[in-house]
Design a protein around this motif. Structure first.
Motif, PDB file in Angstrom:
ATOM      1  N   GLY A   1       0.831  -1.195   0.000  1.00 39.68           N
ATOM      2  CA  GLY A   1       0.000   0.000   0.000  1.00 39.68           C
ATOM      3  C   GLY A   1       0.862   1.240   0.000  1.00 39.68           C
ATOM      4  O   GLY A   1       2.076   1.168   0.192  1.00 39.68           O
ATOM      5  N   ARG A   2       0.245   2.391  -0.224  1.00 38.23           N
ATOM      6  CA  ARG A   2       0.945   3.679  -0.221  1.00 38.23           C
ATOM      7  C   ARG A   2       0.183   4.661   0.641  1.00 38.23           C
ATOM      8  O   ARG A   2      -1.041   4.620   0.708  1.00 38.23           O
ATOM      9  CB  ARG A   2       1.032   4.269  -1.631  1.00 38.23           C
ATOM     10  N   THR A   3       0.930   5.551   1.236  1.00 39.62           N
ATOM     11  CA  THR A   3       0.311   6.611   2.019  1.00 39.62           C
ATOM     12  C   THR A   3       1.249   7.806   2.030  1.00 39.62           C
ATOM     13  O   THR A   3       2.410   7.695   1.633  1.00 39.62           O
ATOM     14  CB  THR A   3      -0.014   6.140   3.455  1.00 39.62           C
ATOM     15  N   LYS A   4       0.759   8.935   2.465  1.00 45.24           N
ATOM     16  CA  LYS A   4       1.581  10.130   2.642  1.00 45.24           C
ATOM     17  C   LYS A   4       1.571  10.487   4.110  1.00 45.24           C
ATOM     18  O   LYS A   4       0.541  10.358   4.779  1.00 45.24           O
ATOM     19  CB  LYS A   4       1.037  11.309   1.825  1.00 45.24           C
ATOM     20  N   VAL A   5       2.719  10.899   4.611  1.00 46.43           N
ATOM     21  CA  VAL A   5       2.816  11.354   5.991  1.00 46.43           C
ATOM     22  C   VAL A   5       3.556  12.685   6.001  1.00 46.43           C
ATOM     23  O   VAL A   5       4.325  12.982   5.091  1.00 46.43           O
ATOM     24  CB  VAL A   5       3.550  10.341   6.901  1.00 46.43           C
ATOM     25  N   THR A   6       3.311  13.465   7.035  1.00 41.73           N
ATOM     26  CA  THR A   6       4.030  14.730   7.170  1.00 41.73           C
ATOM     27  C   THR A   6       5.447  14.444   7.662  1.00 41.73           C
ATOM     28  O   THR A   6       5.733  13.367   8.206  1.00 41.73           O
ATOM     29  CB  THR A   6       3.333  15.661   8.179  1.00 41.73           C
ATOM     30  N   ILE A   7       6.314  15.401   7.489  1.00 38.39           N
ATOM     31  CA  ILE A   7       7.679  15.261   7.991  1.00 38.39           C
ATOM     32  C   ILE A   7       7.651  15.090   9.506  1.00 38.39           C
ATOM     33  O   ILE A   7       8.398  14.292  10.067  1.00 38.39           O
ATOM     34  CB  ILE A   7       8.547  16.461   7.562  1.00 38.39           C
ATOM     35  N   ARG A   8       6.735  15.797  10.174  1.00 37.52           N
ATOM     36  CA  ARG A   8       6.605  15.670  11.633  1.00 37.52           C
ATOM     37  C   ARG A   8       6.287  14.222  12.012  1.00 37.52           C
ATOM     38  O   ARG A   8       6.897  13.649  12.911  1.00 37.52           O
ATOM     39  CB  ARG A   8       5.521  16.600  12.169  1.00 37.52           C
ATOM     40  N   THR A   9       5.325  13.623  11.303  1.00 38.77           N
ATOM     41  CA  THR A   9       4.967  12.231  11.583  1.00 38.77           C
ATOM     42  C   THR A   9       6.151  11.309  11.331  1.00 38.77           C
ATOM     43  O   THR A   9       6.435  10.411  12.119  1.00 38.77           O
ATOM     44  CB  THR A   9       3.768  11.805  10.719  1.00 38.77           C
ATOM     45  N   LEU A  10       6.858  11.544  10.240  1.00 40.13           N
ATOM     46  CA  LEU A  10       8.023  10.730   9.905  1.00 40.13           C
ATOM     47  C   LEU A  10       9.088  10.817  10.996  1.00 40.13           C
ATOM     48  O   LEU A  10       9.651   9.807  11.414  1.00 40.13           O
ATOM     49  CB  LEU A  10       8.594  11.174   8.557  1.00 40.13           C
ATOM     50  N   LEU A  11       9.330  12.023  11.489  1.00 36.29           N
ATOM     51  CA  LEU A  11      10.334  12.206  12.538  1.00 36.29           C
ATOM     52  C   LEU A  11       9.904  11.603  13.879  1.00 36.29           C
ATOM     53  O   LEU A  11      10.746  11.239  14.697  1.00 36.29           O
ATOM     54  CB  LEU A  11      10.652  13.694  12.713  1.00 36.29           C
ATOM     55  N   ASP A  12       8.593  11.492  14.082  1.00 29.30           N
ATOM     56  CA  ASP A  12       8.078  10.935  15.342  1.00 29.30           C
ATOM     57  C   ASP A  12       8.018   9.403  15.342  1.00 29.30           C
ATOM     58  O   ASP A  12       7.751   8.794  16.372  1.00 29.30           O
ATOM     59  CB  ASP A  12       6.676  11.483  15.640  1.00 29.30           C
ATOM     60  N   LEU A  13       8.268   8.762  14.197  1.00 27.89           N
ATOM     61  CA  LEU A  13       8.189   7.300  14.136  1.00 27.89           C
ATOM     62  C   LEU A  13       9.287   6.671  14.975  1.00 27.89           C
ATOM     63  O   LEU A  13      10.420   7.145  15.022  1.00 27.89           O
ATOM     64  CB  LEU A  13       8.316   6.815  12.684  1.00 27.89           C
TER      65      LEU A  13
END
Length: 97
Positions: free
Chosen positions: A34-46
């Motif tokens: 699957g594909r999705t988009k995330v914000t940079i903030r979300t990416l950094l919080d992973l």
């Protein structure tokens, strides 16, 4: 005439014969869950244990790409503790050649 069919002047056997010199060349293949988009903030919080929601439901077929072209759909199967794919649909059989 549908787009998925080749021009009438090209026979399947002729197309395959032209590919024989290239038959052992490797091409990149991938399976997309699957594909999705995330914000940079979300990416950094992973972090380990984080979940990313995908727009596909469990049980939906996965997309199989060869050289970045969608050619089939498949479902996950397990064979002797190893993941595998069972083809469920050829999206465009002529796309393979």
């Amino acid at each position: 005439m549908p787009k998925s069919l080749p021009p009438p002047s090209i026979l399947f056997e002729d197309a395959i014969a032209e590919l024989l010199p290239f038959i052992d060349i490797s091409i990149p293949c991938s399976v997309e869950l699957g594909r999705t988009k995330v914000t940079i903030r979300t990416l950094l919080d992973l972090e380990v244990g984080s979940l990313i929601e995908l727009p596909k439901s469990a049980g939906e077929p996965l997309d199989f790409y060869a050289n970045n072209y969608l050619i089939m759909q498949a479902e996950i199967t397990v064979m002797d503790d190893v993941f595998g794919l069972r083809i469920t649909e050829l999206v465009n059989p002529w796309r393979k050649i």
